[in-house]
Motif scaffolding. Structure first.
Motif, PDB file in Angstrom:
ATOM      1  N   THR A  54      47.951 -51.343 -35.275  1.00 22.90           N
ATOM      2  CA  THR A  54      49.190 -50.889 -35.934  1.00 22.90           C
ATOM      3  C   THR A  54      49.318 -51.498 -37.325  1.00 22.90           C
ATOM      4  O   THR A  54      49.692 -50.831 -38.295  1.00 22.90           O
ATOM      5  N   CYS A  55      48.984 -52.794 -37.422  1.00 25.96           N
ATOM      6  CA  CYS A  55      49.069 -53.464 -38.721  1.00 25.96           C
ATOM      7  C   CYS A  55      48.058 -52.877 -39.711  1.00 25.96           C
ATOM      8  O   CYS A  55      48.383 -52.671 -40.893  1.00 25.96           O
ATOM      9  N   LEU A  56      46.834 -52.620 -39.198  1.00 25.83           N
ATOM     10  CA  LEU A  56      45.818 -52.021 -40.082  1.00 25.83           C
ATOM     11  C   LEU A  56      46.261 -50.635 -40.557  1.00 25.83           C
ATOM     12  O   LEU A  56      46.100 -50.281 -41.747  1.00 25.83           O
ATOM     13  N   LYS A  57      46.796 -49.842 -39.610  1.00 26.38           N
ATOM     14  CA  LYS A  57      47.291 -48.504 -39.974  1.00 26.38           C
ATOM     15  C   LYS A  57      48.415 -48.605 -40.987  1.00 26.38           C
ATOM     16  O   LYS A  57      48.464 -47.853 -41.981  1.00 26.38           O
ATOM     17  N   LYS A  58      49.330 -49.567 -40.768  1.00 26.38           N
ATOM     18  CA  LYS A  58      50.445 -49.763 -41.685  1.00 26.38           C
ATOM     19  C   LYS A  58      49.933 -50.213 -43.054  1.00 26.38           C
ATOM     20  O   LYS A  58      50.438 -49.756 -44.107  1.00 26.38           O
ATOM     21  N   CYS A  59      48.909 -51.087 -43.028  1.00 21.93           N
ATOM     22  CA  CYS A  59      48.346 -51.547 -44.299  1.00 21.93           C
ATOM     23  C   CYS A  59      47.724 -50.380 -45.073  1.00 21.93           C
ATOM     24  O   CYS A  59      47.899 -50.272 -46.291  1.00 21.93           O
ATOM     25  N   ARG A  60      46.978 -49.528 -44.330  1.00 16.70           N
ATOM     26  CA  ARG A  60      46.382 -48.368 -44.999  1.00 16.70           C
ATOM     27  C   ARG A  60      47.463 -47.432 -45.553  1.00 16.70           C
ATOM     28  O   ARG A  60      47.349 -46.917 -46.668  1.00 16.70           O
ATOM     29  N   GLU A  61      48.508 -47.225 -44.748  1.00 16.11           N
ATOM     30  CA  GLU A  61      49.609 -46.389 -45.220  1.00 16.11           C
ATOM     31  C   GLU A  61      50.278 -47.009 -46.439  1.00 16.11           C
ATOM     32  O   GLU A  61      50.623 -46.310 -47.413  1.00 16.11           O
ATOM     33  N   ASP A  62      50.455 -48.346 -46.416  1.00 19.47           N
ATOM     34  CA  ASP A  62      51.065 -49.033 -47.561  1.00 19.47           C
ATOM     35  C   ASP A  62      50.171 -48.930 -48.797  1.00 19.47           C
ATOM     36  O   ASP A  62      50.665 -48.754 -49.928  1.00 19.47           O
ATOM     37  N   GLU A  63      48.853 -49.072 -48.568  1.00 18.03           N
ATOM     38  CA  GLU A  63      47.933 -48.947 -49.695  1.00 18.03           C
ATOM     39  C   GLU A  63      48.005 -47.541 -50.301  1.00 18.03           C
ATOM     40  O   GLU A  63      48.030 -47.371 -51.521  1.00 18.03           O
ATOM     41  N   THR A  64      48.016 -46.521 -49.400  1.00 17.60           N
ATOM     42  CA  THR A  64      48.127 -45.134 -49.884  1.00 17.60           C
ATOM     43  C   THR A  64      49.428 -44.926 -50.635  1.00 17.60           C
ATOM     44  O   THR A  64      49.464 -44.308 -51.716  1.00 17.60           O
ATOM     45  N   MET A  65      50.524 -45.459 -50.074  1.00 14.80           N
ATOM     46  CA  MET A  65      51.820 -45.328 -50.736  1.00 14.80           C
ATOM     47  C   MET A  65      51.814 -46.060 -52.077  1.00 14.80           C
ATOM     48  O   MET A  65      52.343 -45.549 -53.083  1.00 14.80           O
ATOM     49  N   PHE A  66      51.198 -47.238 -52.119  1.00  9.26           N
ATOM     50  CA  PHE A  66      51.132 -47.999 -53.369  1.00  9.26           C
ATOM     51  C   PHE A  66      50.345 -47.224 -54.421  1.00  9.26           C
ATOM     52  O   PHE A  66      50.734 -47.164 -55.596  1.00  9.26           O
ATOM     53  N   GLU A  67      49.197 -46.641 -53.989  1.00  8.64           N
ATOM     54  CA  GLU A  67      48.413 -45.831 -54.922  1.00  8.64           C
ATOM     55  C   GLU A  67      49.220 -44.637 -55.422  1.00  8.64           C
ATOM     56  O   GLU A  67      49.165 -44.288 -56.615  1.00  8.64           O
ATOM     57  N   THR A  68      49.971 -44.005 -54.488  1.00  6.38           N
ATOM     58  CA  THR A  68      50.805 -42.872 -54.890  1.00  6.38           C
ATOM     59  C   THR A  68      51.874 -43.302 -55.883  1.00  6.38           C
ATOM     60  O   THR A  68      52.102 -42.644 -56.912  1.00  6.38           O
ATOM     61  N   ILE A  69      52.530 -44.432 -55.574  1.00  8.67           N
ATOM     62  CA  ILE A  69      53.562 -44.947 -56.471  1.00  8.67           C
ATOM     63  C   ILE A  69      52.962 -45.301 -57.824  1.00  8.67           C
ATOM     64  O   ILE A  69      53.545 -45.025 -58.888  1.00  8.67           O
ATOM     65  N   GLN A  70      51.741 -45.910 -57.789  1.00 15.55           N
ATOM     66  CA  GLN A  70      51.079 -46.257 -59.037  1.00 15.55           C
ATOM     67  C   GLN A  70      50.760 -45.010 -59.855  1.00 15.55           C
ATOM     68  O   GLN A  70      50.928 -44.993 -61.090  1.00 15.55           O
ATOM     69  N   GLY A  71      50.310 -43.945 -59.132  1.00 15.74           N
ATOM     70  CA  GLY A  71      50.041 -42.682 -59.825  1.00 15.74           C
ATOM     71  C   GLY A  71      51.298 -42.099 -60.439  1.00 15.74           C
ATOM     72  O   GLY A  71      51.289 -41.632 -61.590  1.00 15.74           O
TER      73      GLY A  71
END
Length: 236
Positions: A54-71
């Motif tokens: 769950t933590c790994l999935k959340k981390c991946r989701e957070d990374e994707t969200m961070f990349e989206t926010i950065q974009g």
């Protein structure tokens, strides 16, 4: 049998049974504890793996969200930069539009002036044409009078030109012709095109005609000049 009835033996036997029971109980409890511990460890391991997944999935989701926010952030920066550039260009664009509007207004005014001038020119041309027609009409009216009194013949030649032919100047040869050609120029003025024989005073007579617009007097003076020229030539 005596040994069985002995109290010490009975106590020893009871103690031994208790020891065996305690040992068996301890073994059973140990086995149960080991089994429970194993099950707990397995459950804990599975739980921790689930938490880790769950933590790994959340981390991946957070990374994707961070990349989206950065974009989005970069895109917003780019849009802000374009907006600032366009805001900087806006005064120039507005100035260009104002210049074009001013030029358009100037062209409209010039076109209006040209229309007014064209209307005036058309009116002037119409007036000149009317005046020319009136002059030609007057010439036709006096044609017969001049022909009768001054022995003058008027012919229309080459468009709007008129040839004036005087006779009876030379009494020996009354049919000898003394001629000049007259036209009305673009300014509505009388103009002498040619004269045969040439008269030295024709330029002066032409100016007087343009000043006075008195064609009858002009014709009479031209005839006088032709007569004088004939008499001078005859004397010479």
């Amino acid at each position: 049998m005596a040994s069985i009835k002995d109290l010490d033996v009975g106590e020893q036997f009871s103690s031994k049974l208790e020891e065996i029971r305690t040992k068996l109980l301890s073994q059973a409890m140990g086995e149960m504890l080991n089994e429970a511990t194993a099950e707990f460890c397995q459950a804990h391991k599975q739980y921790m793996q689930s938490v880790l997944d769950t933590c790994l999935k959340k981390c991946r989701e957070d990374e994707t969200m961070f990349e989206t926010i950065q974009g989005y952030t970069e895109e917003v920066k780019h849009l802000n930069s374009i907006t600032r550039e366009r805001n900087g260009e806006r005064p120039e664009i507005l100035g260009s539009i104002q210049d074009k509007e001013s030029h358009k207004e100037h062209l409209i005014q010039n076109i209006e002036k040209l229309k007014q001038e064209q209307a005036k020119n058309r009116e002037l041309i119409h007036s000149q044409n009317k005046a020319n027609k009136d002059r030609l009409k007057n010439l036709n009216k006096v044609k017969e009078i001049f022909k009768e009194w001054l022995s003058l013949e008027i012919r229309k030649i080459q468009g709007e030109k008129l040839q004036f032919i005087f006779r009876n100047i030379d009494h020996k040869n009354p049919q000898n012709a003394y001629t000049f050609v007259l036209r009305i120029n673009e300014n509505g003025e009388y103009q002498i095109v040619s004269c045969d024989p040439p008269l030295a005073t024709m330029d002066h007579l032409e100016r007087r005609l343009q000043e006075t617009n008195n064609l009858s007097a002009f014709l009479a003076n031209v005839r006088k000049e032709f007569v004088a020229l004939h008499n001078t030539t005859k004397t010479a």
